[in-house]
Design an enzyme around this catalytic site. Structure first.
Site, PDB file in Angstrom:
ATOM      1  N   CYS A   1       9.617   4.477   3.553  1.00 47.75           N
ATOM      2  CA  CYS A   1       9.799   3.208   2.955  1.00 47.75           C
ATOM      3  C   CYS A   1      11.018   3.205   1.948  1.00 47.75           C
ATOM      4  O   CYS A   1      12.232   2.420   2.052  1.00 47.75           O
ATOM      5  CB  CYS A   1       8.623   2.648   2.469  1.00 47.75           C
ATOM      6  SG  CYS A   1       7.525   1.959   3.905  1.00 47.75           S
TER       7      CYS A   1
ATOM      8  N   LEU B   1       0.833  -1.184  -0.076  1.00 50.25           N
ATOM      9  CA  LEU B   1       0.043  -0.265   0.071  1.00 50.25           C
ATOM     10  C   LEU B   1       0.805   1.298  -0.014  1.00 50.25           C
ATOM     11  O   LEU B   1       2.065   1.258   0.574  1.00 50.25           O
ATOM     12  CB  LEU B   1      -0.944  -0.078   1.084  1.00 50.25           C
ATOM     13  CG  LEU B   1      -0.224   0.028   2.915  1.00 50.25           C
ATOM     14  CD1 LEU B   1       0.023   1.540   3.154  1.00 50.25           C
ATOM     15  CD2 LEU B   1      -1.409  -0.301   3.587  1.00 50.25           C
TER      16      LEU B   1
HETATM   17  N1  NAI Z   1       3.918   2.920   6.026  1.00 49.31           N
HETATM   18  C1  NAI Z   1       3.709   2.470   4.900  1.00 49.31           C
HETATM   19  O1  NAI Z   1       3.153   3.059   4.043  1.00 49.31           O
HETATM   20  C2  NAI Z   1       4.299   1.064   4.725  1.00 49.31           C
HETATM   21  C3  NAI Z   1       5.239   0.299   5.832  1.00 49.31           C
HETATM   22  N2  NAI Z   1       5.504  -1.024   5.259  1.00 49.31           N
HETATM   23  C4  NAI Z   1       6.381  -1.972   6.408  1.00 49.31           C
HETATM   24  O2  NAI Z   1       5.450  -2.184   7.534  1.00 49.31           O
HETATM   25  C5  NAI Z   1       6.042  -1.992   8.669  1.00 49.31           C
HETATM   26  C6  NAI Z   1       5.258  -1.113   9.623  1.00 49.31           C
HETATM   27  O3  NAI Z   1       5.410   0.062   9.261  1.00 49.31           O
HETATM   28  P1  NAI Z   1       4.447   1.408   9.661  1.00 49.31           P
HETATM   29  O4  NAI Z   1       3.235   0.815   9.755  1.00 49.31           O
HETATM   30  O5  NAI Z   1       4.738   2.431   8.775  1.00 49.31           O
HETATM   31  O6  NAI Z   1       5.017   1.600  11.102  1.00 49.31           O
HETATM   32  P2  NAI Z   1       4.718   2.542  12.166  1.00 49.31           P
HETATM   33  O7  NAI Z   1       6.228   2.927  12.979  1.00 49.31           O
HETATM   34  O8  NAI Z   1       3.743   3.487  11.913  1.00 49.31           O
HETATM   35  O9  NAI Z   1       3.893   1.646  13.347  1.00 49.31           O
HETATM   36  C7  NAI Z   1       4.448   0.599  13.925  1.00 49.31           C
HETATM   37  C8  NAI Z   1       3.535   0.197  15.219  1.00 49.31           C
HETATM   38  O10 NAI Z   1       4.143  -0.844  15.899  1.00 49.31           O
HETATM   39  C9  NAI Z   1       3.980  -0.646  17.307  1.00 49.31           C
HETATM   40  N3  NAI Z   1       4.718  -1.447  18.113  1.00 49.31           N
HETATM   41  C10 NAI Z   1       6.272  -1.419  18.286  1.00 49.31           C
HETATM   42  N4  NAI Z   1       6.691  -2.455  19.049  1.00 49.31           N
HETATM   43  C11 NAI Z   1       5.532  -3.030  19.253  1.00 49.31           C
HETATM   44  C12 NAI Z   1       5.165  -4.080  20.302  1.00 49.31           C
HETATM   45  N5  NAI Z   1       6.069  -4.804  20.828  1.00 49.31           N
HETATM   46  N6  NAI Z   1       4.037  -4.719  20.229  1.00 49.31           N
HETATM   47  C13 NAI Z   1       2.900  -4.246  19.644  1.00 49.31           C
HETATM   48  N7  NAI Z   1       3.096  -2.730  19.065  1.00 49.31           N
HETATM   49  C14 NAI Z   1       4.364  -2.338  18.765  1.00 49.31           C
HETATM   50  C15 NAI Z   1       4.326   1.029  17.605  1.00 49.31           C
HETATM   51  O11 NAI Z   1       3.867   1.653  18.735  1.00 49.31           O
HETATM   52  C16 NAI Z   1       3.756   1.405  16.279  1.00 49.31           C
HETATM   53  O12 NAI Z   1       2.367   1.855  16.671  1.00 49.31           O
HETATM   54  C17 NAI Z   1       7.631  -1.833   8.283  1.00 49.31           C
HETATM   55  O13 NAI Z   1       8.351  -2.591   8.163  1.00 49.31           O
HETATM   56  C18 NAI Z   1       7.071  -0.924   7.052  1.00 49.31           C
HETATM   57  O14 NAI Z   1       8.649  -0.989   6.151  1.00 49.31           O
HETATM   58  C19 NAI Z   1       5.099  -1.462   4.306  1.00 49.31           C
HETATM   59  C20 NAI Z   1       4.247  -1.212   3.328  1.00 49.31           C
HETATM   60  C21 NAI Z   1       3.762   0.276   3.296  1.00 49.31           C
HETATM   61  O1  UGA Z   2       6.865   0.058   1.429  1.00 51.62           O
HETATM   62  C1  UGA Z   2       6.124   1.068   1.473  1.00 51.62           C
HETATM   63  O2  UGA Z   2       5.954   1.446   2.395  1.00 51.62           O
HETATM   64  C2  UGA Z   2       5.365   1.552   0.279  1.00 51.62           C
HETATM   65  O3  UGA Z   2       6.429   2.498  -0.261  1.00 51.62           O
HETATM   66  C3  UGA Z   2       5.606   3.365  -1.396  1.00 51.62           C
HETATM   67  O4  UGA Z   2       4.675   3.785  -0.871  1.00 51.62           O
HETATM   68  P1  UGA Z   2       4.771   5.408  -0.254  1.00 51.62           P
HETATM   69  O5  UGA Z   2       6.062   5.607   0.259  1.00 51.62           O
HETATM   70  O6  UGA Z   2       3.368   5.612   0.498  1.00 51.62           O
HETATM   71  O7  UGA Z   2       4.687   6.595  -1.464  1.00 51.62           O
HETATM   72  P2  UGA Z   2       4.672   6.738  -2.875  1.00 51.62           P
HETATM   73  O8  UGA Z   2       3.748   7.057  -3.518  1.00 51.62           O
HETATM   74  O9  UGA Z   2       5.602   5.476  -3.475  1.00 51.62           O
HETATM   75  O10 UGA Z   2       6.049   8.032  -2.863  1.00 51.62           O
HETATM   76  C4  UGA Z   2       7.173   7.492  -2.348  1.00 51.62           C
HETATM   77  C5  UGA Z   2       8.041   8.859  -2.823  1.00 51.62           C
HETATM   78  O11 UGA Z   2       8.452   8.921  -3.866  1.00 51.62           O
HETATM   79  C6  UGA Z   2       7.795  10.232  -4.477  1.00 51.62           C
HETATM   80  N1  UGA Z   2       7.715  10.062  -6.006  1.00 51.62           N
HETATM   81  C7  UGA Z   2       6.850   9.155  -6.543  1.00 51.62           C
HETATM   82  C8  UGA Z   2       6.381   9.034  -7.897  1.00 51.62           C
HETATM   83  C9  UGA Z   2       7.107   9.903  -8.774  1.00 51.62           C
HETATM   84  O12 UGA Z   2       6.521   9.398 -10.103  1.00 51.62           O
HETATM   85  N2  UGA Z   2       8.188  10.565  -8.368  1.00 51.62           N
HETATM   86  C10 UGA Z   2       8.349  10.707  -6.955  1.00 51.62           C
HETATM   87  O13 UGA Z   2       9.349  11.629  -6.897  1.00 51.62           O
HETATM   88  C11 UGA Z   2       7.121  10.727  -3.818  1.00 51.62           C
HETATM   89  O14 UGA Z   2       7.236  12.107  -3.879  1.00 51.62           O
HETATM   90  C12 UGA Z   2       7.558  10.192  -2.390  1.00 51.62           C
HETATM   91  O15 UGA Z   2       8.557  11.016  -1.894  1.00 51.62           O
HETATM   92  C13 UGA Z   2       5.290   2.029  -2.333  1.00 51.62           C
HETATM   93  O16 UGA Z   2       4.530   3.101  -3.404  1.00 51.62           O
HETATM   94  C14 UGA Z   2       4.115   1.433  -1.813  1.00 51.62           C
HETATM   95  O17 UGA Z   2       3.939   0.317  -2.931  1.00 51.62           O
HETATM   96  C15 UGA Z   2       5.078   0.622  -0.644  1.00 51.62           C
HETATM   97  O18 UGA Z   2       4.090  -0.155  -0.251  1.00 51.62           O
END
Ligand code: NAI
Ligand code: UGA
Length: 436
Positions: free
Chosen positions: A261, A151
């Site tokens: 990410c 996502l």
């Molecule tokens: N943010 C994004 O858009 C995306 C993130 N990911 C991956 O998903 C993972 C999580 O990312 P986010 O949701 O952004 O992290 P986040 O930092 O927003 O949230 C992590 C949550 O885990 C909680 N936490 C920490 N230790 C804990 C424990 N022992 N028990 C229960 N809760 C605990 C924290 O309090 C926090 O609310 C990462 O590996 C990230 O790379 C993957 C796709 C999209």
């Molecule tokens: O692993 C993750 O957390 C996620 O990382 C990105 O999602 P996100 O970081 O939410 O945002 P993006 O829309 O991918 O943008 C990332 C960065 O690239 C930049 N970007 C994106 C697209 C583009 O054409 N040019 C560009 O500079 C954006 O401004 C931003 O700073 C991936 O798109 C997701 O598929 C993935 O799940």
């Protein structure tokens, strides 16, 4: 079906809420007592379009619960998602302490068969470590599955509810069947569930993010070439994006990629490569180019003021790393603020959602405006850092009369170069120095 989501950050909260929307009973577990209390009181702790509606609906329907107790959260759960942070450690590799801590705890308290799902982005081999950490104390049968999340923030609900694909990494048929059942309502449109082994699933996630980061970085380099050669990156983008082998998306040049990410995942994959003695040279170049790209506009602002930014007041539109989020992790705006302050400039910023988060980090080092136009009053130039919709069609007359100088430095290529020049603006964008 009953599931638990451990870690209720971006991914945990969106996944938990969306699974609840499909009729599953979801308990979200988080150690952050404040956050859990907020959610129990019906407050969504992040800004994510479309999430609030689903969040409230599913709480009212009794399908979405929150707790700080892992034991309570996983009670009777068929599937336990680990959506825990995997931040970069000091060396740039993913820090697995949150994931492995919870795995260890699960080993002590698991009292029924469950599928333990790594939803966090984790290096290849983590699934096996999670398996071992649980098995060290577990008295019951369990399976570990990798199910990376794709996502994007800002469109997370849509991405989750209508995924392009779902990747499931597991060699257990039983676990794979349970995961298929859970995801079935989300792939009705025909998008595939792709089954593979655990290691391939883990690598798929890093490969996807690193490829996209590379694609953006390639376009940023093309933009830099455009400036030197007198070409327009927007036209080049259209010219190549229509080739279906290249695709239209993620080709937008700008001030570098940011967010929680891409930066961490590119670095983690490069580190993983190093651990197996492989020199992943493209990734090193991507990180290097992206670093320079973030503050690329600063030298142009400085040039406009004859190399002296001391005492200059710069208005900044946009702080979040991208639109439709309040997330400021690795936001290019923060790097630009740092460079401006270092050069002695003053910064006044406006962002529709991210100002509170920036204030939390920077305190009173910069000032915050109540709206986009107030930020411009008495400012010497405007810099655009995030392409929020409201910045796309502004009142240019108001911009000109509010600024001390009609100078706009646009890191997101929002406006037409010729238009801006005809309107009398000094307008600098990315890769479009030469007017068409
Ligand atoms: N943010 C994004 O858009 C995306 C993130 N990911 C991956 O998903 C993972 C999580 O990312 P986010 O949701 O952004 O992290 P986040 O930092 O927003 O949230 C992590 C949550 O885990 C909680 N936490 C920490 N230790 C804990 C424990 N022992 N028990 C229960 N809760 C605990 C924290 O309090 C926090 O609310 C990462 O590996 C990230 O790379 C993957 C796709 C999209
Ligand atoms: O692993 C993750 O957390 C996620 O990382 C990105 O999602 P996100 O970081 O939410 O945002 P993006 O829309 O991918 O943008 C990332 C960065 O690239 C930049 N970007 C994106 C697209 C583009 O054409 N040019 C560009 O500079 C954006 O401004 C931003 O700073 C991936 O798109 C997701 O598929 C993935 O799940």
């Amino acid at each position: 079906m009953k599931i638990a989501v451990v870690g209720t950050g971006y991914v945990g909260l969106v996944s938990g809420t969306c699974f609840a929307e499909t009729g599953v009973d979801v308990t979200c577990v988080d150690i952050d007592e404040n956050k859990v209390e907020k959610m129990q009181n019906g407050v969504v702790p992040i800004y994510e379009p479309g999430l609030e509606l689903l969040f409230h609906r599913n709480i009212e329907q009794g399908r979405l619960h929150f707790t700080t107790s892992l034991e309570e959260g996983i009670k009777d759960a068929e599937v336990i998602f680990l959506a825990l942070p995997t931040p970069p450690g000091a060396d740039g590799a993913a820090d697995l302490k949150y994931v492995l801590q919870v795995a260890d705890q699960l080993g002590h308290i698991l009292d029924h068969y469950a599928v333990i799902v790594d939803k966090s982005t984790v290096p290849v081999g983590t699934g096996e470590k999670v398996q071992a950490a649980i098995a060290a104390n577990a008295k019951v049968d369990f399976d570990v599955v990798s199910n990376p999340e794709f996502l994007r923030e800002g469109v997370a609900v849509d991405d989750f509810m209508k995924p392009d694909r779902v990747v499931i990494g597991s060699t257990s048929e039983k676990a794979a069947k349970i995961m298929d059942r859970l995801y079935h309502p989300l792939v009705r449109s025909g998008n595939p569930i792709i089954h593979m082994d655990l290691r391939s699933a883990e690598l798929t996630k890093y490969a996807a993010n690193s490829f996209l980061a590379t694609k953006i970085t390639f376009m940023n380099e093309i933009a830099n070439m455009c400036e030197l050669l007198g070409a327009d990156v927007d036209l080049v983008r259209k010219g190549i994006g229509t080739d279906s082998r290249i695709g239209k998306r993620f080709l937008f040049a700008g001030i570098g990629y940011g967010g929680s990410c891409f930066p961490k995942d590119v670095s983690a994959l490069a580190m993983s490569a190093g651990e197996v003695d492989y020199d992943f040279r493209i990734l090193k170049a991507v990180m290097d180019v992206n670093h320079g790209q973030k503050t690329k506009l600063i030298s142009k602002v400085s040039q406009y003021f004859d190399g002296d930014l001391k005492g200059k007041k710069i208005a900044l539109w946009g702080l979040a790393f991208k639109p439709e989020t309040d997330d400021i992790r690795e936001a290019p705006a923060l790097y630009n603020i740092e460079a401006l302050l270092e050069a002695g400039a003053k910064v006044v910023a406006y962002d529709p959602e991210a100002m509170e988060n920036v204030q939390g980090v920077l305190g009173d080092k910069i000032t915050f405006a109540k709206d986009a136009y107030t930020a411009l009053e008495g400012a010497d130039a405007l810099m655009i850092m995030t392409e929020w919709q409201l910045f796309r069609t502004p009142n240019f007359e108001k911009i000109r009369t509010s600024l001390n100088n009609p100078a706009i430095f646009d890191g997101r290529n929002l406006y037409d170069v010729n238009d801006m020049r005809q309107q009398g603006f000094y307008y600098v964008s990315i890769g479009r120095e030469v007017a068409k």
